[in-house]
Design a protein around this motif. Structure first.
Motif, PDB file in Angstrom:
ATOM      1  N   GLU A 568      11.637   0.998  -6.604  1.00 39.07           N
ATOM      2  CA  GLU A 568      11.418   2.419  -6.350  1.00 39.07           C
ATOM      3  C   GLU A 568       9.941   2.766  -6.504  1.00 39.07           C
ATOM      4  OE1 GLU A 568      12.080   6.513  -5.725  1.00 39.07           O
ATOM      5  OE2 GLU A 568      13.511   4.880  -5.475  1.00 39.07           O
ATOM      6  N   LYS A 569       9.298   2.237  -7.540  1.00 44.34           N
ATOM      7  CA  LYS A 569       7.882   2.499  -7.746  1.00 44.34           C
ATOM      8  C   LYS A 569       7.040   1.933  -6.604  1.00 44.34           C
ATOM      9  CE  LYS A 569       8.330   2.436 -12.799  1.00 44.34           C
ATOM     10  NZ  LYS A 569       7.942   1.739 -14.055  1.00 44.34           N
ATOM     11  N   ALA A 570       7.339   0.697  -6.213  1.00 45.05           N
ATOM     12  CA  ALA A 570       6.577   0.080  -5.118  1.00 45.05           C
ATOM     13  C   ALA A 570       6.755   0.854  -3.820  1.00 45.05           C
ATOM     14  CB  ALA A 570       7.005  -1.370  -4.946  1.00 45.05           C
ATOM     15  N   LEU A 571       7.977   1.262  -3.534  1.00 40.30           N
ATOM     16  CA  LEU A 571       8.244   1.966  -2.286  1.00 40.30           C
ATOM     17  C   LEU A 571       7.599   3.348  -2.300  1.00 40.30           C
ATOM     18  CD1 LEU A 571       9.779   1.221   0.272  1.00 40.30           C
ATOM     19  CD2 LEU A 571      11.752   2.442  -0.614  1.00 40.30           C
ATOM     20  N   ARG A 572       7.595   4.003  -3.460  1.00 32.81           N
ATOM     21  CA  ARG A 572       6.981   5.325  -3.552  1.00 32.81           C
ATOM     22  C   ARG A 572       5.479   5.248  -3.263  1.00 32.81           C
ATOM     23  NH1 ARG A 572       8.002   6.511  -8.538  1.00 32.81           N
ATOM     24  NH2 ARG A 572      10.126   7.223  -8.116  1.00 32.81           N
ATOM     25  N   TYR A 573       4.839   4.156  -3.709  1.00 32.01           N
ATOM     26  CA  TYR A 573       3.405   3.995  -3.432  1.00 32.01           C
ATOM     27  C   TYR A 573       3.157   3.951  -1.924  1.00 32.01           C
ATOM     28  CZ  TYR A 573      -0.725   1.315  -2.193  1.00 32.01           C
ATOM     29  OH  TYR A 573      -1.872   0.885  -1.560  1.00 32.01           O
ATOM     30  N   TYR A 574       3.953   3.146  -1.225  1.00 34.91           N
ATOM     31  CA  TYR A 574       3.734   3.034   0.216  1.00 34.91           C
ATOM     32  C   TYR A 574       4.037   4.346   0.931  1.00 34.91           C
ATOM     33  CZ  TYR A 574       3.110  -2.005  -0.138  1.00 34.91           C
ATOM     34  OH  TYR A 574       2.628  -3.243  -0.445  1.00 34.91           O
ATOM     35  N   GLU A 575       5.064   5.062   0.501  1.00 45.48           N
ATOM     36  CA  GLU A 575       5.431   6.313   1.168  1.00 45.48           C
ATOM     37  C   GLU A 575       4.416   7.424   0.886  1.00 45.48           C
ATOM     38  OE1 GLU A 575      10.295   5.716   1.176  1.00 45.48           O
ATOM     39  OE2 GLU A 575       9.346   6.994  -0.322  1.00 45.48           O
ATOM     40  N   GLU A 576       3.853   7.435  -0.318  1.00 45.54           N
ATOM     41  CA  GLU A 576       2.937   8.508  -0.679  1.00 45.54           C
ATOM     42  C   GLU A 576       1.480   8.179  -0.360  1.00 45.54           C
ATOM     43  OE1 GLU A 576       3.632   9.265  -4.772  1.00 45.54           O
ATOM     44  OE2 GLU A 576       5.643  10.121  -4.470  1.00 45.54           O
ATOM     45  N   GLU A 577       1.110   6.896  -0.431  1.00 44.28           N
ATOM     46  CA  GLU A 577      -0.285   6.541  -0.221  1.00 44.28           C
ATOM     47  C   GLU A 577      -0.478   5.439   0.809  1.00 44.28           C
ATOM     48  OE1 GLU A 577      -2.389   5.702  -3.827  1.00 44.28           O
ATOM     49  OE2 GLU A 577      -1.244   7.159  -5.005  1.00 44.28           O
ATOM     50  N   GLY A 578       0.319   4.375   0.694  1.00 43.21           N
ATOM     51  CA  GLY A 578       0.070   3.178   1.494  1.00 43.21           C
ATOM     52  C   GLY A 578       0.073   3.430   2.995  1.00 43.21           C
ATOM     53  N   LEU A 579       1.088   4.116   3.510  1.00 42.23           N
ATOM     54  CA  LEU A 579       1.175   4.343   4.953  1.00 42.23           C
ATOM     55  C   LEU A 579       0.042   5.240   5.441  1.00 42.23           C
ATOM     56  CD1 LEU A 579       5.034   4.787   5.423  1.00 42.23           C
ATOM     57  CD2 LEU A 579       3.638   2.770   5.847  1.00 42.23           C
ATOM     58  N   GLN A 580      -0.348   6.238   4.617  1.00 45.53           N
ATOM     59  CA  GLN A 580      -1.482   7.071   5.008  1.00 45.53           C
ATOM     60  C   GLN A 580      -2.776   6.257   5.041  1.00 45.53           C
ATOM     61  OE1 GLN A 580       0.899   7.933   2.977  1.00 45.53           O
ATOM     62  NE2 GLN A 580       1.781   9.774   3.899  1.00 45.53           N
ATOM     63  N   LEU A 581      -2.927   5.355   4.066  1.00 42.78           N
ATOM     64  CA  LEU A 581      -4.101   4.478   4.084  1.00 42.78           C
ATOM     65  C   LEU A 581      -4.103   3.578   5.313  1.00 42.78           C
ATOM     66  CD1 LEU A 581      -4.324   3.412   0.318  1.00 42.78           C
ATOM     67  CD2 LEU A 581      -5.876   4.931   1.549  1.00 42.78           C
ATOM     68  N   SER A 582      -2.933   3.081   5.677  1.00 39.66           N
ATOM     69  CA  SER A 582      -2.850   2.218   6.856  1.00 39.66           C
ATOM     70  C   SER A 582      -3.304   2.960   8.107  1.00 39.66           C
ATOM     71  CB  SER A 582      -1.410   1.722   7.025  1.00 39.66           C
ATOM     72  OG  SER A 582      -1.262   1.017   8.235  1.00 39.66           O
ATOM     73  N   LYS A 583      -2.816   4.183   8.277  1.00 34.57           N
ATOM     74  CA  LYS A 583      -3.223   4.982   9.443  1.00 34.57           C
ATOM     75  C   LYS A 583      -4.719   5.268   9.415  1.00 34.57           C
ATOM     76  CE  LYS A 583       1.288   7.226   9.898  1.00 34.57           C
ATOM     77  NZ  LYS A 583       2.023   8.522   9.843  1.00 34.57           N
ATOM     78  N   ALA A 584      -5.252   5.568   8.214  1.00 31.55           N
ATOM     79  CA  ALA A 584      -6.677   5.861   8.111  1.00 31.55           C
ATOM     80  C   ALA A 584      -7.520   4.631   8.432  1.00 31.55           C
ATOM     81  CB  ALA A 584      -6.991   6.368   6.698  1.00 31.55           C
ATOM     82  N   ILE A 585      -7.082   3.458   7.955  1.00 36.17           N
ATOM     83  CA  ILE A 585      -7.824   2.224   8.237  1.00 36.17           C
ATOM     84  C   ILE A 585      -7.853   1.944   9.733  1.00 36.17           C
ATOM     85  CG2 ILE A 585      -7.768  -0.288   7.956  1.00 36.17           C
ATOM     86  CD1 ILE A 585      -6.730   0.162   5.114  1.00 36.17           C
ATOM     87  N   LEU A 586      -6.692   2.051  10.383  1.00 36.23           N
ATOM     88  CA  LEU A 586      -6.627   1.768  11.824  1.00 36.23           C
ATOM     89  C   LEU A 586      -7.456   2.774  12.613  1.00 36.23           C
ATOM     90  CD1 LEU A 586      -2.816   0.921  12.157  1.00 36.23           C
ATOM     91  CD2 LEU A 586      -4.727  -0.665  12.108  1.00 36.23           C
ATOM     92  N   ARG A 587      -7.358   4.048  12.232  1.00 33.53           N
ATOM     93  CA  ARG A 587      -8.113   5.070  12.953  1.00 33.53           C
ATOM     94  C   ARG A 587      -9.611   4.883  12.776  1.00 33.53           C
ATOM     95  NH1 ARG A 587      -5.545   8.810  11.004  1.00 33.53           N
ATOM     96  NH2 ARG A 587      -6.892   9.335   9.244  1.00 33.53           N
ATOM     97  N   THR A 588     -10.033   4.595  11.553  1.00 33.96           N
ATOM     98  CA  THR A 588     -11.465   4.410  11.291  1.00 33.96           C
ATOM     99  C   THR A 588     -11.987   3.146  11.964  1.00 33.96           C
ATOM    100  OG1 THR A 588     -11.179   5.518   9.160  1.00 33.96           O
ATOM    101  CG2 THR A 588     -13.200   4.241   9.479  1.00 33.96           C
ATOM    102  N   ALA A 589     -11.203   2.064  11.912  1.00 32.52           N
ATOM    103  CA  ALA A 589     -11.628   0.814  12.535  1.00 32.52           C
ATOM    104  C   ALA A 589     -11.777   0.980  14.039  1.00 32.52           C
ATOM    105  CB  ALA A 589     -10.627  -0.286  12.218  1.00 32.52           C
ATOM    106  N   GLU A 590     -10.847   1.716  14.654  1.00 31.62           N
ATOM    107  CA  GLU A 590     -10.922   1.918  16.108  1.00 31.62           C
ATOM    108  C   GLU A 590     -12.175   2.674  16.493  1.00 31.62           C
ATOM    109  OE1 GLU A 590      -9.720   1.677  20.055  1.00 31.62           O
ATOM    110  OE2 GLU A 590      -8.823   0.722  18.309  1.00 31.62           O
TER     111      GLU A 590
END
Length: 636
Positions: A568-590
């Motif tokens: 639950e803790k690991a999944l909450r990290y990805y839902e609250e922060e990880g996925l947003q970081l992923s989108k930000a990384i891809l957008r910035t890299a592009e």
């Protein structure tokens, strides 16, 4: 019971007041989905006050229903319009087209009536049935009206004579056309197998509509034709008959494909189909029924003996004694009650075994479906990566040809493109394997189209260990062994035998009668003593096994709870922060790569980091759902 929950926004209120839940009781038995959702909407609107900016949506099967209804509102008018156009092309007459078109409302009357008689609500499949019915219903009108037009070229003094003759000539054709189609839909109308909830309304509409349209077509259409036509001789259009036949065939072809359309099966539907069709579960159900049938063996009195005895040794005046009789043995009365109790607990244990097998099947289907959705989403991510790397490979090759880059960039882009393609194929292969596993578990008569929503968290329901069918089965088997021990003890009680006989001694005309009552006492019982001791030891051993199994089950549940908290803790990290970081990384890299701020290798590394976060989230979600399913369907 329906649950409605919503977030009020933790930024404006205290942490303990961030969620509100409302539980309302709603009767859903024998009701359609639309009325249930309407009732839920009314209850939510009357009891829930949402903060500004909040909305509520209703998904699942209700969302599919709304989508299907919107498509149906478009499909029905288009179907009616196509039917009208094809009829006009065939007959070149608005009058004849409207006369034949009148068969459609006549058919709709029968479809509605048969739905009402069978107590079926109007559904999407029933709407599809009406579309199919409209195409089939006009065939009778085409057959009848076309023959009337042919008879107008012959000598008939009155329209009444023409219509009478035409109706008699085409009655057999009309009845055969309608009955063939109706009988073809009859197996679907009475179906009880998987998918019957879709087939029955569709077939019911078609059969009911064909019955009324056939009867009314032979009455109403001739009347309408008589009102708007006159008897006259003339030349018919040479291609009218051919066009009519072609239009009829095309209408029938348009109606047939609609019959096989079904909504994709989601997890709930897959579980229901598996419950009905899975061979292992069917075998467990038959074993449960067999154990229930064995309850009657408790009152087994053995075979009744009928005998005839001719005694030559005790002759009276050279007349042998002839004896007829019947003999029956009985156990001590309490033995039958003890047997009955043993069979009752054994039957209850087999019922628990069926519940355990069903739970294991549901766990396997749910887990495989969860893995299938994750594999599909993983394949989608690799598909996007594959498209990017293919474009990079082409660009790198072109830049190398122009001398704008070095050989290392070229071979790096090629190797990464091949690597992603392999991973994409692996994900697709895994999804295909999992889909086949679902089909094998469900064992549907026809291949199912699986619903493919985005993978999401599954709801957790902590089970009560004491009420699990596994422990209940142990308890029933323990009680059965205890009763078996008592049954073996009662075998030492005396038994009884009854005998009745009639004989002829040759001295009198009447037969003499006799009665025998016997008492069977176990004087030699070392074998029975051994059976009693064996039953006692077996009951004690099984009691120890029950305690050990309950301990293992509780230990497993505690372990799964700990893993659930960690996941639950690991999944909450990805839902609250990880996925947003992923989108930000891809957008910035592009944007950085396009602006020349980073080179090709930095861009590839950023893409890998961004998409790896999404892939890791899917792996964590798959593991989380696996733990939830193991808890919900707890077994060992």
């Amino acid at each position: 019971v329906a649950e409605v929950s919503y977030d009020k926004g933790a930024a404006k209120i205290s942490r303990d007041d961030t969620r509100r839940r409302i539980v309302v009781g709603i009767n859903v038995r024998d009701r359609d989905l639309q009325s249930v959702v309407n009732e839920i909407q009314n209850l939510v609107e009357s009891r829930v006050q949402f903060p500004p900016g909040y909305t509520i949506t209703y998904g699942g099967q209700f969302e599919n229903l709304q989508s299907a209804k919107s498509r149906l509102f478009v499909a029905v008018p288009i179907s009616l319009m196509l039917i009208f156009i094809l009829l006009y092309i065939a007959f070149k007459s608005v009058r004849d087209t409207l006369i034949i078109f009148s068969a459609i409302p006549l058919a709709a009357v029968g479809g509605v009536l048969l739905l009402l008689i069978r107590d079926m609500p109007f559904s999407i499949s029933a709407g599809v049935g009406f579309i199919a019915l409209f195409g089939i219903a006009v065939l009778n009108g085409i057959v009848l009206i076309e023959h009337f037009k042919e008879l107008k070229l012959t000598a008939f003094d009155t329209m009444e004579a023409l219509i009478t003759q035409g109706a008699q000539d085409r009655m057999r054709a009309v009845l055969l056309t309608a009955s063939a189609a109706a009988l073809g839909f009859l197996p679907m109308a009475v179906s009880t197998s998987a998918g019957a909830e879709v087939q029955r309304p569709l077939a019911t509409v078609v059969i009911g509509g064909l019955i009324t349209s056939t009867l009314l077509t032979l009455v109403v259409l001739p009347v309408l034709y008589a009102l708007f036509s006159k008897v006259k001789k003339g030349n018919s259009s040479p291609g009218a008959s051919t066009r009519a036949i072609g239009a009829a065939l095309l209408l029938f072809m348009l109606s047939v494909p609609l019959q096989g359309q079904e909504n994709p099966a989601d997890l709930e539907e897959l579980l229901e189909i598996a419950r009905i069709n899975n061979p292992a579960l069917q075998a467990a159900e038959k074993q449960m029924e067999a154990a229930d049938a064995r309850r009657g063996t408790a009152f087994d009195f053995g075979k009744t003996e009928f005998f005839y005895n001719r005694d030559e040794a005790n002759r009276i005046e050279d007349v042998s004694l002839n004896v007829l009789g019947i003999r029956q043995d009985f156990e001590f009365p309490t033995v039958y009650g003890a047997r009955r109790q043993v069979q009752n607990y054994l039957a209850a244990g087999e019922k628990n075994a069926y519940q355990i097998r069903k739970k294991q099947l549901f766990l396997e289907v749910s887990n495989t479906y969860n893995q299938y959705l994750v594999a599909l989403e993983t394949a989608h991510i690799y598909s996007r990566l594959d498209s990017l790397y293919q474009a990079f490979e082409k660009a790198a090759n072109r830049r190398f040809e122009l001398g704008a880059t070095n050989y290392l960039e070229k071979i790096t882009a090629t190797s990464k493109s091949r690597e992603i393609r392999i991973q994409l194929e692996e994900a697709r292969t895994r999804a295909g394997i999992l889909e086949n596993q679902i089909q094998n578990l469900v064992r549907s008569e026809q291949p199912l189209q699986l619903a493919t929503p985005a993978p999401e968290r599954m709801m957790l329901e902590f089970p009560i260990v004491d009420s699990l069918p596994e422990l209940t089965r142990y308890e029933n088997q323990q009680l059965a062994l205890d009763k078996q021990f008592r049954l073996e003890q009662q075998q030492l009680l005396p038994g009884f035998s009854l005998q009745y006989l009639q004989g002829d001694n040759g001295m009198t005309e009447d037969w003499f009668r006799g009665y025998t009552i016997g008492l069977k006492i176990p004087l030699l019982f070392p074998g029975q003593s051994s059976r009693i001791r064996s039953a006692r030891l077996e009951a004690e051993a099984f009691g120890d096994q029950q305690q050990e199994y309950e301990l293992r089950l509780e230990t497993k549940l505690d372990r799964l709870k700990d893993e659930h908290l960690q996941q639950e803790k690991a999944l909450r990290y990805y839902e609250e922060e990880g996925l947003q970081l992923s989108k930000a990384i891809l957008r910035t890299a592009e944007s950085s790569y396009r602006n020349g701020e980073i080179d090709f290798f930095q861009y590839i590394l950023s893409l890998e980091n961004g998409y790896e976060i999404s892939l890791e989230y899917l792996r964590q979600l798959e593991r989380y759902n696996d733990i939830v399913l193991q808890i919900n369907y707890l077994t060992y």
